[in-house]
Design a protein around this motif. Structure first.
Motif, PDB file in Angstrom:
ATOM      1  N   ALA A  63      -1.191   7.448   1.700  1.00 17.27           N
ATOM      2  CA  ALA A  63      -2.650   7.479   1.519  1.00 17.27           C
ATOM      3  C   ALA A  63      -3.335   7.563   2.876  1.00 17.27           C
ATOM      4  N   ASP A  64      -4.370   8.405   2.956  1.00 25.59           N
ATOM      5  CA  ASP A  64      -5.151   8.565   4.176  1.00 25.59           C
ATOM      6  C   ASP A  64      -6.354   7.606   4.109  1.00 25.59           C
ATOM      7  N   PHE A  65      -6.156   6.380   4.574  1.00 21.50           N
ATOM      8  CA  PHE A  65      -7.195   5.358   4.468  1.00 21.50           C
ATOM      9  C   PHE A  65      -8.446   5.709   5.265  1.00 21.50           C
ATOM     10  N   ARG A  66      -8.287   6.496   6.311  1.00 21.67           N
ATOM     11  CA  ARG A  66      -9.451   6.894   7.114  1.00 21.67           C
ATOM     12  C   ARG A  66     -10.256   8.000   6.421  1.00 21.67           C
TER      13      ARG A  66
ATOM     14  N   TRP B 239       0.832  -1.197   0.000  1.00 23.25           N
ATOM     15  CA  TRP B 239       0.000   0.000   0.000  1.00 23.25           C
ATOM     16  C   TRP B 239       0.862   1.241   0.000  1.00 23.25           C
TER      17      TRP B 239
ATOM     18  N   TRP C  20      -3.770   0.527  -2.607  1.00 20.46           N
ATOM     19  CA  TRP C  20      -3.616  -0.741  -1.885  1.00 20.46           C
ATOM     20  C   TRP C  20      -3.805  -1.890  -2.863  1.00 20.46           C
TER      21      TRP C  20
ATOM     22  N   TYR D 170     -16.653   1.310   5.254  1.00 16.40           N
ATOM     23  CA  TYR D 170     -16.950   1.870   3.940  1.00 16.40           C
ATOM     24  C   TYR D 170     -18.369   1.500   3.533  1.00 16.40           C
TER      25      TYR D 170
ATOM     26  N   TYR E   9     -11.215   7.933   3.300  1.00 21.60           N
ATOM     27  CA  TYR E   9     -12.120   7.346   2.314  1.00 21.60           C
ATOM     28  C   TYR E   9     -13.361   6.831   3.033  1.00 21.60           C
TER      29      TYR E   9
ATOM     30  N   ARG F 246     -14.956  -2.460   7.554  1.00 19.89           N
ATOM     31  CA  ARG F 246     -13.987  -1.392   7.797  1.00 19.89           C
ATOM     32  C   ARG F 246     -14.628  -0.003   7.721  1.00 19.89           C
TER      33      ARG F 246
ATOM     34  N   LEU G 267     -13.275   5.109  -3.554  1.00 20.14           N
ATOM     35  CA  LEU G 267     -12.371   4.031  -3.956  1.00 20.14           C
ATOM     36  C   LEU G 267     -13.040   3.127  -4.981  1.00 20.14           C
TER      37      LEU G 267
ATOM     38  N   ASP H 193      -7.724   5.124  -5.697  1.00 17.77           N
ATOM     39  CA  ASP H 193      -8.258   6.419  -5.288  1.00 17.77           C
ATOM     40  C   ASP H 193      -8.839   7.081  -6.537  1.00 17.77           C
TER      41      ASP H 193
ATOM     42  N   TYR I  79      -4.943  -5.240   5.456  1.00 21.48           N
ATOM     43  CA  TYR I  79      -5.396  -3.891   5.102  1.00 21.48           C
ATOM     44  C   TYR I  79      -4.987  -2.939   6.220  1.00 21.48           C
TER      45      TYR I  79
END
Length: 171
Positions: free
Chosen positions: A30-33, A26, A138, A70, A35, A68, A78, A130, A169
Motif C-alpha cells: 500500500a502507498d500510504f503517502r 499493514w 492497516w 490526512y 492517500y 499525518r 480511506l 482503501d 503507523y
C-alpha cells in the motif's frame, strides 16, 4: 518494613494496570503517502460504547490522522473502522506478615492479607480501508486499562491509547 512492601506492591499493580500494549499490521504494497483524505465508516457509529467514549475515540483518531497529513472528507481515500471490547480482570495479591515479638498477650503473630482488585481492560481495534480497492491496508490494536470515571481522565487515557497505537503507523 511492612508499609514499604505494601507500597511497592501497590506501585507494581498500578503499573501493570496502566500499561498500554499495541500491535499493528499493514499491507506493505500500500502507498500510504498516496492517500490524502479519510472519513469514518457508517459501522464505526455502531461501536458498542457510550456516545461520550465514541466521541473520545473519534476525536483521538481524527487528531492522529490529521497529524499525518490526512484531511477529513466526504469523498475519502480511506475509511476508518473500529471495534471495541472490554474484559473484567481480577488481580489477587497475598501478603504474608509475621515475626516474633509481643503479640497482645503472647509471642508470634503470623497472618496473611489477601487483596482482590477488579478492573476493566479495553481493546480498541482501528482498521483503515482503501476505498478504491475495497481492502484493508492497516490495522492497529491497542489494549489497556481505562479509568472507570469519566471526564478528563478518561479523555486523556483514550488519547494516550490512540497515540500509542498510531506510533505503529507506517508514516
Amino acid at each position: 518494613m511492612k508499609k514499604l512492601f505494601v507500597l511497592a506492591m501497590i506501585a507494581v499493580l498500578l503499573g501493570a494496570c496502566s500499561s498500554i500494549r499495541t500491535t499493528a499490521d499493514w499491507d506493505p504494497s500500500a502507498d500510504f503517502r498516496g492517500y490524502q483524505t479519510f472519513n469514518f465508516s457508517q459501522s464505526f457509529d455502531e461501536i458498542k460504547v457510550n456516545d461520550l467514549d465514541k466521541r473520545r475515540i473519534k476525536n483521538a483518531i481524527k487528531s492522529e490522522m490529521e497529524k499525518r497529513g490526512y484531511t477529513l472528507s466526504e469523498q475519502p481515500d480511506l475509511l476508518v473502522n473500529g471495534y471495541v471490547t472490554a474484559v473484567e480482570k481480577t488481580v489477587v495479591t497475598n501478603t504474608h506478615y509475621g515475626g516474633y515479638g509481643p503479640y497482645y498477650y503472647g509471642w508470634g503473630g503470623w497472618y496473611t492479607s489477601t487483596d482482590v482488585n477488579n478492573y476493566r481492560e479495553g481493546t480498541l481495534i482501528v482498521s483503515l480501508i482503501d476505498v478504491r480497492e475495497k481492502q484493508l491496508i492497516w490495522e492497529g490494536r491497542g489494549e489497556g486499562f481505562m479509568p472507570p470515571s469519566g471526564g478528563e481522565k478518561r479523555t486523556k487515557a483514550t488519547d494516550e491509547l490512540v497515540q500509542q497505537l498510531f506510533l505503529k503507523y507506517p508514516i
